[in-house]
Design an enzyme around this catalytic site. Structure first.
Site, PDB file in Angstrom:
ATOM      1  N   CYS A  79      32.444  39.821   6.952  1.00 21.64           N
ATOM      2  CA  CYS A  79      32.644  39.199   8.377  1.00 21.64           C
ATOM      3  C   CYS A  79      33.027  37.902   8.335  1.00 21.64           C
ATOM      4  CB  CYS A  79      31.407  39.419   9.150  1.00 21.64           C
ATOM      5  SG  CYS A  79      31.582  39.397  10.911  1.00 21.64           S
ATOM      6  N   ARG A 108      40.390  37.234  13.947  1.00 21.41           N
ATOM      7  CA  ARG A 108      39.131  36.860  14.272  1.00 21.41           C
ATOM      8  C   ARG A 108      38.587  37.460  15.480  1.00 21.41           C
ATOM      9  NH1 ARG A 108      37.751  31.380  16.059  1.00 21.41           N
ATOM     10  NH2 ARG A 108      35.445  31.307  15.702  1.00 21.41           N
ATOM     11  N   HIS A 173      28.456  44.251   8.129  1.00 19.91           N
ATOM     12  CA  HIS A 173      27.378  43.595   7.318  1.00 19.91           C
ATOM     13  C   HIS A 173      26.770  44.490   6.762  1.00 19.91           C
ATOM     14  CE1 HIS A 173      27.821  39.504   9.384  1.00 19.91           C
ATOM     15  NE2 HIS A 173      28.348  40.081  10.334  1.00 19.91           N
ATOM     16  N   GLU A 175      24.544  43.970   4.309  1.00 16.16           N
ATOM     17  CA  GLU A 175      23.325  43.259   4.122  1.00 16.16           C
ATOM     18  C   GLU A 175      22.311  43.444   5.163  1.00 16.16           C
ATOM     19  OE1 GLU A 175      25.982  42.209   4.979  1.00 16.16           O
ATOM     20  OE2 GLU A 175      25.987  40.026   6.313  1.00 16.16           O
TER      21      GLU A 175
HETATM   22  N1  GLN Z   1      32.784  35.887  14.694  1.00 18.11           N
HETATM   23  C1  GLN Z   1      32.548  35.060  13.679  1.00 18.11           C
HETATM   24  C2  GLN Z   1      33.574  33.936  13.103  1.00 18.11           C
HETATM   25  O1  GLN Z   1      34.460  33.975  13.506  1.00 18.11           O
HETATM   26  C3  GLN Z   1      32.073  36.024  12.481  1.00 18.11           C
HETATM   27  C4  GLN Z   1      31.079  37.015  12.949  1.00 18.11           C
HETATM   28  C5  GLN Z   1      29.982  37.346  11.744  1.00 18.11           C
HETATM   29  O2  GLN Z   1      30.109  36.895  10.496  1.00 18.11           O
HETATM   30  N2  GLN Z   1      29.355  38.258  12.128  1.00 18.11           N
HETATM   31  O3  GLN Z   1      33.273  33.597  12.072  1.00 18.11           O
END
Ligand code: GLN
Length: 194
Positions: A79, A108, A173, A175
């Site tokens: 992410c 993003r 994720h 994790e």
């Molecule tokens: N939207 C977040 C960012 O721009 C990432 C979100 C996440 O890691 N769950 O960093």
């Protein structure tokens, strides 16, 4: 046994340490260049990529991270970590630095806002035993990849997992799920290169 660091500037560090240990690696947090120098591989967690990039600058980690990536350190980003590994970013903040590492353009917050977070089953090339559970939290997607990057998973027509050589990134994720197959896949990548 490979020693795998988790970049511990910001984000869900603890969950990655637990998942890596469950996938038979020795896992430890990494905050400083000296700590980075001692690991065989690195995970960049989920969190908030603009904050993470600011802290990387403050902690003097940006250049050491770029150097180790350039010299072939295996790295896995989830992410916000995927965002950090993008050679190019869309909808990033103006002063936002990435490390690069994968020839991909990442958008993003592409899957929407925090309250549009969701879970979905994702087929992952190279991982057996059925789809993995994808937890998407304000997740990015990969808009396009270069010739040397391989798409490992898509969701709803969008690329959500990419590998280029020793560098792996997922929009979601693993994790947070208790299913450590993606971490095990990364640990295998690291072992293959030791
Ligand atoms: N939207 C977040 C960012 O721009 C990432 C979100 C996440 O890691 N769950 O960093």
């Amino acid at each position: 046994t490979p020693v795998i660091g988790v970049l511990a500037l910001q984000g869900d560090v603890r969950e990655h340490l637990i998942a890596l240990a469950a996938a038979d690696a020795v896992a430890r947090p990494v905050r400083r260049p000296e700590e980075l120098a001692e690991v065989d591989a690195l995970v960049i967690p989920g969190g908030e990529s603009t904050t993470m990039s600011k802290l990387a600058v403050l902690f003097g980690m940006l250049e050491p991270l770029r150097e180790r990536l350039a010299s072939g350190l295996p790295v896995y980003g989830t992410c916000a970590g995927m965002i950090m590994l993008a050679d190019k970013l869309l909808d990033g903040r103006e002063d936002q630095e990435t490390l690069g590492g994968i020839d991909m353009i990442v958008r993003r917050n592409a899957f929407g806002r925090q309250n549009e977070s969701f879970e979905a089953k994702v087929d992952f090339a190279g991982i057996e035993g059925g789809p993995v559970e994808g937890v998407f939290i304000r997740a990015p997607w990969v808009e396009s990849v270069g010739a040397s990057a391989e798409v490992l998973a898509t969701y709803d027509g969008h690329t959500v997992a990419v590998r280029q050589g020793n560098v792996l990134a997922t929009s979601f994720h693993p994790e947070l799920t208790g299913d450590v197959r993606v971490h095990a896949y990364f640990v295998d990548m690291v072992r293959a290169g030791l």
